[in-house]
Write an enzyme that holds these catalytic residues in place. Structure first.
Site, PDB file in Angstrom:
ATOM      1  CE1 TYR A   1       0.793  -0.513   4.527  1.00 36.16           C
ATOM      2  CE2 TYR A   1       0.421   1.838   4.228  1.00 36.16           C
ATOM      3  CZ  TYR A   1       0.909   0.793   4.987  1.00 36.16           C
ATOM      4  OH  TYR A   1       1.504   1.038   6.189  1.00 36.16           O
ATOM      5  CB  CYS A   2       1.535   3.887  -1.805  1.00 35.62           C
ATOM      6  SG  CYS A   2       0.276   3.786  -3.095  1.00 35.62           S
ATOM      7  NE  ARG A   3       3.573   9.764  -0.643  1.00 36.90           N
ATOM      8  CZ  ARG A   3       4.539  10.269  -1.388  1.00 36.90           C
ATOM      9  NH1 ARG A   3       4.304  10.578  -2.640  1.00 36.90           N
ATOM     10  NH2 ARG A   3       5.741  10.451  -0.887  1.00 36.90           N
TER      11      ARG A   3
END
Lengths: 249, 249
Positions: A180-182
DNA sequence: CCTATCTTCCACTGATCTATGGATAACAGT
DNA sequence: ACTGTTATCCATAGATCAGTGGAAGATAGG
């Protein structure tokens, strides 16, 4: 012939809201806000991250501060900016959602870059909670370390995209990876997944990113040293997932 | 030194989002959007409602259309504008929420005008559903009739604020009144409640307005002739209230 | 075809905004 | 006190935007 209010303060109201609107007219200010929803940063760090000159970045931050969307904290000679509350992140999220929904261009840009891993194969938050508890998945936070330190999914391992190739060996090839990221507009996780798959690993993206995870009322850890994995607690909200905790204040 | 994306489309992304931001820089455009989240309207109606010259209103609407936030429908010589989807209303709601949360001025304006009925005494959606089913409450839609016609709480009675005094006799004085309007930024319901209380009736505002009711996944009726009251169905979403139906698309 | 109505397009003026470099201010360390 | 670092303030020049009235399109009805 429509609004016949007692006082004349009616027009002022929308004028006040326009103060907020003023912040998001400028692409760079949106970018800055987006970054600040992940973690606090110094002016210089923000300038570098967005490619702005220092004075210009400072000017933008002043605009954002006058609209009360950001707050500051001084540490020695350095000033750290942060988003002023959860509502700000929610607003930025709503803006992004609106963009993806209504502007075909946004969707197209996102798709043209992350061609590999389609959103169809994303892992839902509910599914992640489920599988994390049974322990057959490794959760990867591919954002820069500062952002991981400022808050991450409990049990997630910090492995910034830029170091992914170098540290591939740390991953157990028998486990599926969920990166996952932003958020939906961020391309770090899709890129990470593409890289991992090229190496023969099983990998998928989480739907959305950390801000949405937080907004869903799920727990967020801030322990910077936590890299052990496997401790997502069973503290999911009542209905199991996708709660929307009170917007009232 | 932050975003090293493969393609150069990264900056374009925020530029696209800024197209949306551009809409909400101008107070009048926010006001227009707010109106369009309630019901579709002709250009002239919008110009009159916001106090703009026709050409100016049209220009603003063009900006909003280029950002794809509104859509049009032609009927004879008249053009009707409407919000382009639920995401738009959600965005406007988020903007208003953010304003109330972060801008003290907004809160102050709202409080200075609706001095009488404080938000503390507002009825929650859950409570309304509960009491509507037992039948000891009358739900009042105090918005203009067009907006009632475009969508209202099932069982609500249409009684625009401007006609309230004249039609007070239609209300059963034994029942408590719950009035609602456009949302937290709208002052129609608070004014109505103040008027009703001055007449000795029991009256409270509903929390938020129709858009939030709709966004909570609760049923909305569009039958313009419905004035009988008392038929809020038991179709509340699974957890009883305050659901946030999928943001995915 | 002509007229009336509603809307959009166009050109122009005054106002506002952005980026930039230089100056100033706040702070830490010597 | 002096120096170096980081951030803000200031003045300026170029670009963009809002409001306005007049002209042009689109549609309905005679």
């Amino acid at each position: 012939m429509e609004d016949r209010s007692p006082a004349g303060g009616r027009a002022d109201l929308y004028e006040q809201l326009a103060r907020i609107g003023k912040v998001v007219v400028h692409p760079k200010r949106i970018e800055l806000l987006d970054l600040l929803c992940q973690a606090e940063r110094s002016v210089e760090a923000l300038a570098v991250a967005t490619g702005l000159k220092l004075t210009t970045a400072s000017a933008h931050l002043q605009v954002m501060r006058q609209a009360r969307l950001v707050e500051t904290r001084r540490e020695g000679t350095r000033v750290y900016y942060r988003a002023a509350g959860e509502e700000v992140c929610r607003f930025v999220t709503a803006l992004g959602d609106l963009g993806r929904a209504r502007l075909a261009e946004v969707d197209q840009i996102l798709r043209s870059i992350s061609a590999g891993s389609d959103s169809a194969e994303r892992v839902t938050r509910a599914e992640l909670l489920e599988r994390a508890r049974s322990g057959d998945v490794v959760v990867l936070d591919v954002r820069p370390v500062e952002e991981y330190a400022a808050g991450h999914i409990p049990g997630a391992i910090s492995l910034p995209l830029e170091h992914l190739e170098a540290r591939l060996g740390e991953l157990d090839p028998r486990l599926e990876v969920v990166a996952y990221c932003r958020g939906p507009l961020c391309l770090l996780a899709p890129e990470a997944v593409a890289t991992l798959r090229a190496r023969g690993l099983r990998a998928r993206c989480l739907e959305d990113g950390l801000p949405e995870w937080r907004q869903a009322g799920l727990p967020v850890a801030t322990d910077p040293a936590d890299r052990s994995g496997r401790d997502i607690p069973a503290t999911a909200p009542a209905d199991g997932h996708e709660a929307t905790p009170g917007r009232r204040r």
